[in-house]
Design an enzyme around this catalytic site. Sequence first.
Site, PDB file in Angstrom:
ATOM      1  N   ASN A  79       0.618  -1.459   0.022  1.00 38.92           N
ATOM      2  CA  ASN A  79      -0.139  -0.060  -0.079  1.00 38.92           C
ATOM      3  C   ASN A  79       0.834   1.285   0.076  1.00 38.92           C
ATOM      4  O   ASN A  79       0.413   2.404  -0.437  1.00 38.92           O
ATOM      5  CB  ASN A  79      -0.912   0.050   1.237  1.00 38.92           C
ATOM      6  CG  ASN A  79      -0.085  -0.170   2.386  1.00 38.92           C
ATOM      7  OD1 ASN A  79       0.519  -1.015   2.509  1.00 38.92           O
ATOM      8  ND2 ASN A  79      -0.628   0.908   3.432  1.00 38.92           N
ATOM      9  N   SER A  81      -0.460  -7.813   6.728  1.00 43.41           N
ATOM     10  CA  SER A  81      -1.604  -8.113   7.567  1.00 43.41           C
ATOM     11  C   SER A  81      -1.511  -8.719   8.615  1.00 43.41           C
ATOM     12  O   SER A  81      -0.335  -9.505   8.916  1.00 43.41           O
ATOM     13  CB  SER A  81      -2.558  -8.943   6.730  1.00 43.41           C
ATOM     14  OG  SER A  81      -2.028 -10.010   6.172  1.00 43.41           O
ATOM     15  N   GLU A 110       4.580  -4.866  11.988  1.00 45.31           N
ATOM     16  CA  GLU A 110       3.780  -3.773  12.028  1.00 45.31           C
ATOM     17  C   GLU A 110       2.490  -4.216  11.204  1.00 45.31           C
ATOM     18  O   GLU A 110       2.517  -4.537   9.917  1.00 45.31           O
ATOM     19  CB  GLU A 110       4.191  -2.550  11.113  1.00 45.31           C
ATOM     20  CG  GLU A 110       5.411  -2.080  11.918  1.00 45.31           C
ATOM     21  CD  GLU A 110       4.912  -1.030  13.091  1.00 45.31           C
ATOM     22  OE1 GLU A 110       3.877  -1.060  13.347  1.00 45.31           O
ATOM     23  OE2 GLU A 110       5.717  -0.683  13.954  1.00 45.31           O
ATOM     24  N   CYS A 164      -3.026   1.519   7.052  1.00 49.38           N
ATOM     25  CA  CYS A 164      -3.125   0.797   8.331  1.00 49.38           C
ATOM     26  C   CYS A 164      -3.756   1.648   9.263  1.00 49.38           C
ATOM     27  O   CYS A 164      -4.418   1.042   9.989  1.00 49.38           O
ATOM     28  CB  CYS A 164      -1.872   0.240   8.706  1.00 49.38           C
ATOM     29  SG  CYS A 164      -0.549   1.461   8.807  1.00 49.38           S
ATOM     30  N   GLU A 207       8.179   1.215  14.962  1.00 53.57           N
ATOM     31  CA  GLU A 207       9.048   1.879  13.825  1.00 53.57           C
ATOM     32  C   GLU A 207       9.261   3.300  14.180  1.00 53.57           C
ATOM     33  O   GLU A 207       8.130   3.960  14.885  1.00 53.57           O
ATOM     34  CB  GLU A 207       8.573   1.689  12.582  1.00 53.57           C
ATOM     35  CG  GLU A 207       8.818   0.006  12.320  1.00 53.57           C
ATOM     36  CD  GLU A 207       8.420  -0.235  10.707  1.00 53.57           C
ATOM     37  OE1 GLU A 207       7.267   0.001  10.413  1.00 53.57           O
ATOM     38  OE2 GLU A 207       9.249  -1.024  10.232  1.00 53.57           O
TER      39      GLU A 207
END
Length: 496
Positions: free
Chosen positions: A168, A244, A265, A299, A476
């Site tokens: 994405n 995911s 993540e 996300c 992160e």
Amino acid sequence: MAQLDRSVYSGLFIGGEWRAPKNSTTTTVINPATGASVAEAPFGCDADADAAIGVAREAFDRGPWPRMSGPERARHLRRLLSVLRDWADDIGDLAVAEVGMPVSIARATQVEVPLQQLEYFIGLAEAFDPLTPLPTTLFPNRSGGRILGAGVVQRQPRGVVGAITPFNAPFFLNVMKVAPALAAGCTVVLKPSEFTPLEALVLAAAAQAAELPPGILNVVPGGRDVGERLTTDPRVDMVTFTGSDAVGSVVMAQAAGTVKHVLLELGGKSAMIVRADADLEAVARRGAVELTLFSGQGCGLWTRHLIHRSLHDEYVERLCAAIAGIPIGDPSDPATIVGPLIRPAQVERAERYVAQAVREGATIAAGGRRPDGFDRGFWYAPTVLTEVRNEMDVAQDEIFGPVGVVIPFDTDDDAIRIANDSRYGLSGSVWSADPAEAFRIARELRTGNVSINGGTGGMNPAAPFGGYKRSGLGRELGAEALFEYCETKTIQFHAG
Ligand code: NAP
């Protein structure tokens, strides 16, 4: 100014050179806006991942990179940053072509922001002192005497990192992993999504143009076999994964056999809490952005709108009006704000969730179908659902399309309970004229990131980013991200 020659990345990038995939396979990169072919990209296999891991291992065990000081590494990474800045327009164009990201936002969100993050990690590398002294202390010994002791805590690069990224926001997420990993002194094998190989290969081309030491960054686009190899091979010390939660938990299980450090993540279903005293017009405008940005393929987007009951109807009206004013269409047209979804399966997923929600009693206030006039590419209209209960799948599952739900609440504690009634915990927001109460609510939310009244409006590279619950493990960005890529060693001295 260095020019990007796109023909250079016609192979896998292993050991500082371009190599044909061992099985000579390519994959067709598809433009999601049209369904047309953009390019044929190399598609690696298990044997290529094996070779890349071997090279990264050698570069870590015997190469100069992990042995350099932080400032030395920073000097190399500054050259990388400079090349990437020169190529910013090309990289933005790749996001338009392979993700369908509208050009109006691609350059700012997909290139400028990650390059700010790279610069941030270069700054951390410049200031990096691997040794932190422990206080000199008297410790009791077994025979009743006392020992004078001191020590240091040393941060060392973790080793070979397998980095796996989703489709994405490819360049953004590749940099978010590669920058702290290299700044810490690790070596990396990067596997991008099979849909978006080009934005990983361009990073490899930049590493080559910047003359980074060979073998420290290797890029192997490919399928599941490449990902499985990176997460199971004993020569890999750490896996950093974005994707995911379903695949994340598989990755964690795959990495368990060799007890790798895992940074995950994962997905989200974040809540936007709107108190009765909020600025409704500002909230509705932002709510519309949260349901349309990246066509809902983000996300951290706030897709559950929890609205105080007194504002509910007016909010829905304003939200739908705001969405109706957001242009959807050709991502290469600078007027476009909303583009396509990545593949037909993503459109079908949105359709399935909306249809099920309607069967369960939800009402479609906007969208709820493929937009008119789009006979090519993969499209779904931004969609608002009301009459939704938080336990319904449409409110619990991450759809990863432009679909949001509006749910009323009566009290702040009610809002907190609904927001926390989720298996995810990645992001969220609170909107109120009372900052103290908004802050109290923010502290109660079981989520990694909360914005109050819109927060800073952007991504602060110094702010750790990550999730609670099924949204992930580790962080992160921020100094914490550098430490994710470091081992911690304690060395103690006998002083007397
Ligand atoms: P995905 O299906 O989970 O895939 C992510 C990556 O994992 C891809 O490169 C995929 O390769 C690879 N993969 C698949 N199976 C694997 C396995 N068994 N072992 C190792 N690697 C494997 O995710 P996606 O659909 O690309 O991306 C959307 C998801 O990413 C959403 O859930 C979104 O929330 C999440 N995301 C999270 C963040 C965050 O920071 N928390 C940011 C962005 C996106 P293939 O492409 O070859 O299948």
